[in-house]
Design a protein around this motif. Structure first.
Motif, PDB file in Angstrom:
ATOM      1  N   LEU A 155      -5.626  -3.994  19.594  1.00  0.00           N
ATOM      2  CA  LEU A 155      -4.263  -3.495  19.765  1.00  0.00           C
ATOM      3  C   LEU A 155      -4.221  -2.086  20.344  1.00  0.00           C
ATOM      4  CD1 LEU A 155      -2.856  -4.683  16.326  1.00  0.00           C
ATOM      5  CD2 LEU A 155      -2.365  -5.717  18.566  1.00  0.00           C
ATOM      6  N   GLU A 156      -3.157  -1.836  21.115  1.00  0.00           N
ATOM      7  CA  GLU A 156      -2.841  -0.504  21.600  1.00  0.00           C
ATOM      8  C   GLU A 156      -1.517  -0.071  20.980  1.00  0.00           C
ATOM      9  OE1 GLU A 156      -2.919  -0.073  25.847  1.00  0.00           O
ATOM     10  OE2 GLU A 156      -4.478  -1.618  26.036  1.00  0.00           O
ATOM     11  N   ALA A 157      -1.476   1.126  20.477  1.00  0.00           N
ATOM     12  CA  ALA A 157      -0.252   1.631  19.841  1.00  0.00           C
ATOM     13  C   ALA A 157       0.885   1.679  20.849  1.00  0.00           C
ATOM     14  CB  ALA A 157      -0.501   3.013  19.255  1.00  0.00           C
ATOM     15  N   GLY A 158       2.035   1.127  20.453  1.00  0.00           N
ATOM     16  CA  GLY A 158       3.227   1.194  21.276  1.00  0.00           C
ATOM     17  C   GLY A 158       3.295   0.209  22.420  1.00  0.00           C
ATOM     18  N   ARG A 159       2.226  -0.463  22.741  1.00  0.00           N
ATOM     19  CA  ARG A 159       2.251  -1.416  23.852  1.00  0.00           C
ATOM     20  C   ARG A 159       3.099  -2.634  23.481  1.00  0.00           C
ATOM     21  NH1 ARG A 159      -3.117  -4.221  26.662  1.00  0.00           N
ATOM     22  NH2 ARG A 159      -2.006  -5.906  27.752  1.00  0.00           N
ATOM     23  N   ILE A 160       3.945  -3.071  24.389  1.00  0.00           N
ATOM     24  CA  ILE A 160       4.760  -4.268  24.174  1.00  0.00           C
ATOM     25  C   ILE A 160       4.003  -5.463  24.737  1.00  0.00           C
ATOM     26  CG2 ILE A 160       6.947  -5.413  24.638  1.00  0.00           C
ATOM     27  CD1 ILE A 160       8.211  -2.647  24.914  1.00  0.00           C
ATOM     28  N   TYR A 161       3.617  -6.365  23.864  1.00  0.00           N
ATOM     29  CA  TYR A 161       2.827  -7.536  24.242  1.00  0.00           C
ATOM     30  C   TYR A 161       3.739  -8.739  24.448  1.00  0.00           C
ATOM     31  CZ  TYR A 161      -1.319  -4.961  22.684  1.00  0.00           C
ATOM     32  OH  TYR A 161      -2.319  -4.035  22.534  1.00  0.00           O
ATOM     33  N   ARG A 162       3.438  -9.515  25.444  1.00  0.00           N
ATOM     34  CA  ARG A 162       4.128 -10.778  25.687  1.00  0.00           C
ATOM     35  C   ARG A 162       3.246 -11.901  25.130  1.00  0.00           C
ATOM     36  NH1 ARG A 162       4.451 -10.050  30.473  1.00  0.00           N
ATOM     37  NH2 ARG A 162       3.036 -11.544  31.433  1.00  0.00           N
ATOM     38  N   ILE A 163       3.703 -12.513  24.058  1.00  0.00           N
ATOM     39  CA  ILE A 163       2.919 -13.507  23.336  1.00  0.00           C
ATOM     40  C   ILE A 163       3.431 -14.905  23.656  1.00  0.00           C
ATOM     41  CG2 ILE A 163       2.094 -14.259  21.067  1.00  0.00           C
ATOM     42  CD1 ILE A 163       1.211 -11.421  21.874  1.00  0.00           C
ATOM     43  N   ARG A 164       2.505 -15.834  23.807  1.00  0.00           N
ATOM     44  CA  ARG A 164       2.857 -17.235  24.042  1.00  0.00           C
ATOM     45  C   ARG A 164       1.914 -18.126  23.251  1.00  0.00           C
ATOM     46  NH1 ARG A 164       2.045 -17.505  29.344  1.00  0.00           N
ATOM     47  NH2 ARG A 164       0.558 -19.211  29.663  1.00  0.00           N
ATOM     48  N   VAL A 165       2.479 -19.031  22.482  1.00  0.00           N
ATOM     49  CA  VAL A 165       1.724 -20.057  21.768  1.00  0.00           C
ATOM     50  C   VAL A 165       2.116 -21.397  22.368  1.00  0.00           C
ATOM     51  CG1 VAL A 165       1.322 -21.205  19.556  1.00  0.00           C
ATOM     52  CG2 VAL A 165       1.614 -18.717  19.637  1.00  0.00           C
ATOM     53  N   GLU A 166       1.140 -22.201  22.753  1.00  0.00           N
ATOM     54  CA  GLU A 166       1.427 -23.501  23.345  1.00  0.00           C
ATOM     55  C   GLU A 166       0.772 -24.606  22.537  1.00  0.00           C
ATOM     56  OE1 GLU A 166       0.282 -23.449  27.464  1.00  0.00           O
ATOM     57  OE2 GLU A 166       2.095 -22.355  28.059  1.00  0.00           O
ATOM     58  N   VAL A 167       1.508 -25.693  22.408  1.00  0.00           N
ATOM     59  CA  VAL A 167       1.012 -26.888  21.721  1.00  0.00           C
ATOM     60  C   VAL A 167       1.258 -28.080  22.628  1.00  0.00           C
ATOM     61  CG1 VAL A 167       1.405 -28.451  19.776  1.00  0.00           C
ATOM     62  CG2 VAL A 167       1.371 -25.977  19.401  1.00  0.00           C
ATOM     63  N   SER A 168       0.217 -28.854  22.896  1.00  0.00           N
ATOM     64  CA  SER A 168       0.356 -30.089  23.668  1.00  0.00           C
ATOM     65  C   SER A 168      -0.168 -31.246  22.832  1.00  0.00           C
ATOM     66  CB  SER A 168      -0.402 -29.982  24.993  1.00  0.00           C
ATOM     67  OG  SER A 168      -1.795 -29.896  24.765  1.00  0.00           O
ATOM     68  N   ALA A 169      -0.295 -32.407  23.437  1.00  0.00           N
ATOM     69  CA  ALA A 169      -0.722 -33.588  22.687  1.00  0.00           C
ATOM     70  C   ALA A 169      -2.159 -33.475  22.200  1.00  0.00           C
ATOM     71  CB  ALA A 169      -0.559 -34.834  23.555  1.00  0.00           C
ATOM     72  N   ASP A 170      -2.986 -32.683  22.880  1.00  0.00           N
ATOM     73  CA  ASP A 170      -4.407 -32.671  22.542  1.00  0.00           C
ATOM     74  C   ASP A 170      -5.002 -31.291  22.290  1.00  0.00           C
ATOM     75  OD1 ASP A 170      -4.213 -31.799  25.131  1.00  0.00           O
ATOM     76  OD2 ASP A 170      -5.797 -33.083  25.934  1.00  0.00           O
ATOM     77  N   LYS A 171      -4.212 -30.210  22.486  1.00  0.00           N
ATOM     78  CA  LYS A 171      -4.782 -28.873  22.264  1.00  0.00           C
ATOM     79  C   LYS A 171      -3.691 -27.868  21.942  1.00  0.00           C
ATOM     80  CE  LYS A 171      -4.938 -27.564  27.197  1.00  0.00           C
ATOM     81  NZ  LYS A 171      -4.402 -28.844  27.727  1.00  0.00           N
ATOM     82  N   THR A 172      -4.121 -26.712  21.468  1.00  0.00           N
ATOM     83  CA  THR A 172      -3.218 -25.593  21.242  1.00  0.00           C
ATOM     84  C   THR A 172      -3.871 -24.340  21.793  1.00  0.00           C
ATOM     85  OG1 THR A 172      -1.819 -24.475  19.606  1.00  0.00           O
ATOM     86  CG2 THR A 172      -4.059 -25.015  18.919  1.00  0.00           C
ATOM     87  N   ALA A 173      -3.038 -23.367  22.205  1.00  0.00           N
ATOM     88  CA  ALA A 173      -3.560 -22.170  22.859  1.00  0.00           C
ATOM     89  C   ALA A 173      -2.707 -20.960  22.507  1.00  0.00           C
ATOM     90  CB  ALA A 173      -3.582 -22.367  24.374  1.00  0.00           C
ATOM     91  N   TYR A 174      -3.340 -19.794  22.601  1.00  0.00           N
ATOM     92  CA  TYR A 174      -2.698 -18.507  22.315  1.00  0.00           C
ATOM     93  C   TYR A 174      -2.921 -17.591  23.513  1.00  0.00           C
ATOM     94  CZ  TYR A 174      -1.915 -14.005  19.910  1.00  0.00           C
ATOM     95  OH  TYR A 174      -1.465 -12.760  19.543  1.00  0.00           O
ATOM     96  N   TRP A 175      -1.818 -17.102  24.086  1.00  0.00           N
ATOM     97  CA  TRP A 175      -1.853 -16.262  25.275  1.00  0.00           C
ATOM     98  C   TRP A 175      -1.264 -14.889  24.952  1.00  0.00           C
ATOM     99  CZ3 TRP A 175      -3.160 -18.321  30.271  1.00  0.00           C
ATOM    100  CH2 TRP A 175      -3.359 -19.715  30.294  1.00  0.00           C
ATOM    101  N   VAL A 176      -1.830 -13.849  25.587  1.00  0.00           N
ATOM    102  CA  VAL A 176      -1.285 -12.495  25.494  1.00  0.00           C
ATOM    103  C   VAL A 176      -1.171 -11.944  26.909  1.00  0.00           C
ATOM    104  CG1 VAL A 176      -1.625 -10.167  24.603  1.00  0.00           C
ATOM    105  CG2 VAL A 176      -2.318 -12.135  23.223  1.00  0.00           C
TER     106      VAL A 176
END
Length: 214
Positions: A155-176
């Motif tokens: 983490l960086e202090a004060g940085r605004i992160y764009r977070i994305r969580v994806e779920v499909s039929a066969d996998k899940t993922a975490y994006w920043v």
């Protein structure tokens, strides 16, 4: 014949945080006296002196994407600490059908969640020294699926992160910020269940929350 133009997916859940809706968000906190959840400038603020989870009060099922902005605030206030930008998704009780979770039942202590099944990312955990991806199997085991220790994954202090969580039929993922940090095949594990913002001893701001079907 003109080809059809794909329309953007409609949000099945969204919140601009103009007000705190207690019917939409359920709070579990370890230290109610020293912690607070409120909205400010169209941001949800989690100001916690100990463990806290803020749950979206509806189960998510099928294929979906969760998107939001999130920032760890470090400006000298009492609970400010650069650590623990965490979350749960697909959280459910192993003994309940259809991805249900007993909300407002736990006390915000991390160990209280060991008996639920869930996907979990702890970004900047342990005093901003680790970023980890886990599967809670509902029997008390937190299976480590991935780990990053390099500074550019912390983490960086004060940085605004764009977070994305994806779920499909066969996998899940975490994006920043459009960077894939973790991805995992489901291998029969459920992603039906509840989403929750999680933190420990920090002050964080969340905005532009939405969930869309994919």
């Amino acid at each position: 014949m003109l080809s059809q133009i794909a329309q953007p997916a409609a949000a099945i859940e969204q919140d601009d945080f103009s007000a705190l809706d207690p019917q939409r968000w359920r709070i579990e906190t370890q230290d109610p006296a020293g912690s607070a959840v409120y909205v400010e400038q169209q941001r949800l603020i989690m100001d916690t002196r100990a463990g806290m989870t803020v749950w979206l009060d509806r189960p998510l099922r099928g294929a979906y994407r969760i998107e939001f902005l999130r920032q760890v605030l470090v400006a000298g206030q009492a609970n400010d600490r650069l650590s623990d930008m965490n979350l749960f998704w697909g959280a459910h009780e192993p003994d309940l059908p259809d991805g249900h979770l007993r909300l407002a039942r736990r006390n915000g202590v991390l160990e209280a969640y060991d008996n639920m099944a869930s996907w979990y990312v702890g970004m900047g955990g342990n005093g901003n020294s680790t970023t980890r991806f886990r599967w809670y199997d509902g029997s008390g085991e937190r299976h480590l699926l991935g780990e990053h220790l390099q500074p550019d994954y912390l983490l960086e202090a004060g940085r605004i992160y764009r977070i994305r969580v994806e779920v499909s039929a066969d996998k899940t993922a975490y994006w920043v910020d459009d960077r894939l940090m973790f991805q995992q095949a489901l291998d029969g594990r459920s992603t039906d269940g509840y989403f929750g913002f999680r933190s420990v001893w920090s002050r964080q701001a969340i905005s532009r929350f939405r969930v869309i079907e994919i």
